[in-house]
Scaffold this motif. Structure first.
Motif, PDB file in Angstrom:
ATOM      1  N   LYS A   2       0.823  -1.196   0.000  1.00 58.10           N
ATOM      2  CA  LYS A   2       0.000   0.000   0.000  1.00 58.10           C
ATOM      3  C   LYS A   2       0.868   1.262   0.000  1.00 58.10           C
ATOM      4  O   LYS A   2       1.881   1.332   0.687  1.00 58.10           O
ATOM      5  N   GLN A   4       0.082   3.994   1.320  1.00 62.05           N
ATOM      6  CA  GLN A   4       0.038   4.565   2.661  1.00 62.05           C
ATOM      7  C   GLN A   4       1.166   4.024   3.536  1.00 62.05           C
ATOM      8  O   GLN A   4       1.774   4.754   4.312  1.00 62.05           O
ATOM      9  N   HIS A   5       1.466   2.750   3.391  1.00 60.03           N
ATOM     10  CA  HIS A   5       2.539   2.159   4.182  1.00 60.03           C
ATOM     11  C   HIS A   5       3.900   2.710   3.762  1.00 60.03           C
ATOM     12  O   HIS A   5       4.803   2.851   4.596  1.00 60.03           O
ATOM     13  N   GLY A  35       1.235  -0.271  10.318  1.00 62.83           N
ATOM     14  CA  GLY A  35       1.511  -0.126   8.894  1.00 62.83           C
ATOM     15  C   GLY A  35       2.915  -0.577   8.541  1.00 62.83           C
ATOM     16  O   GLY A  35       3.136  -1.241   7.519  1.00 62.83           O
ATOM     17  N   THR A  42       4.878  -7.926   4.089  1.00 64.35           N
ATOM     18  CA  THR A  42       4.754  -8.009   2.637  1.00 64.35           C
ATOM     19  C   THR A  42       6.112  -8.237   1.987  1.00 64.35           C
ATOM     20  O   THR A  42       6.239  -9.023   1.034  1.00 64.35           O
TER      21      THR A  42
END
Length: 215
Positions: A2, A4-5, A35, A42
């Motif tokens: 993401k 945002q992350h 986050g 990930t």
């Protein structure tokens, strides 16, 4: 992964920790921490070296530093795409300048105003810190330019001005009536205090050492 992350990662690195990053992002500390954890999951490996003491600033692993550079490029592309979509200047550029925190605010303000007038397509970000931290930001490619003191003139450095080392004395001090410059040896005949917190401390100490014993 993401966006945002990626912004969480950039904020933590640039502001020196999760707490300050959360404050700047107007989010809770657990949200930023979660986050970062999701991003590391990930990626399949840690971004930060957690072997350092908890009271020290977070430090990226070698792989984390490489990923951070890519993350910054991705975020810049996202910002440019958004600006283009909203009809803002197509060639809008963001330039980060690290400045010595002892520089007069008037000089920094003049810099910002000059850039805004002469290059309206440039968005200038000013980061203030110590000489050591500005040098670290440059080494990590976190800023584009550094306005700080230099001891060795590198190929990509430019001297803007030079400042002499000065002695501050009372009006009735014997050296106050001296015409012209005084030497370090002149100080040896009088008690004096060396300002070790000065950003040019290394230069001062080198001159004191070169002068030899003063007493």
């Amino acid at each position: 992964m993401k966006i945002q992350h990626l912004r969480f990662l950039a904020a933590v690195v640039e502001y020196g920790g999760v707490i300050k990053a959360a404050e700047r992002l107007h989010l809770s500390q657990p949200s930023v921490s979660a986050g970062l954890k999701a991003l590391e999951q990930t990626l399949g490996r840690p971004l930060f070296d957690r072997s350092i003491p908890a009271n020290r600033p977070l430090r990226l692993t070698p792989a984390g530093r490489r990923f951070y550079r890519h993350a910054r490029e991705i975020l810049q592309q996202c910002d440019a795409a958004r600006a283009d979509f909203l009809g803002e200047a197509e060639d809008l550029r963001r330039i980060r300048v690290g400045v010595l925190n002892t520089l007069p605010h008037e000089a920094i303000a003049a810099l910002v105003q000059a850039v805004a007038k002469q290059a309206p397509n440039v968005r200038l970000e000013v980061w203030e810190a110590s000489a050591e931290r500005v040098a670290g930001w440059l080494a990590q490619a976190r800023i584009d330019f550094g306005w700080t003191n230099v001891s060795d003139l590198a190929a990509n450095a430019r001297v803007l001005w030079r400042e002499p080392l000065v002695a501050v004395v009372a009006p009735d001090h014997p050296l106050a009536q001296t015409s012209g410059p005084i030497s370090v040896r002149d100080l040896g005949a009088h008690p004096f205090v060396h300002r070790s917190t000065c950003e040019l401390d290394a230069v001062g100490r080198a001159q004191l050492k070169a002068a030899g014993p003063l007493a």
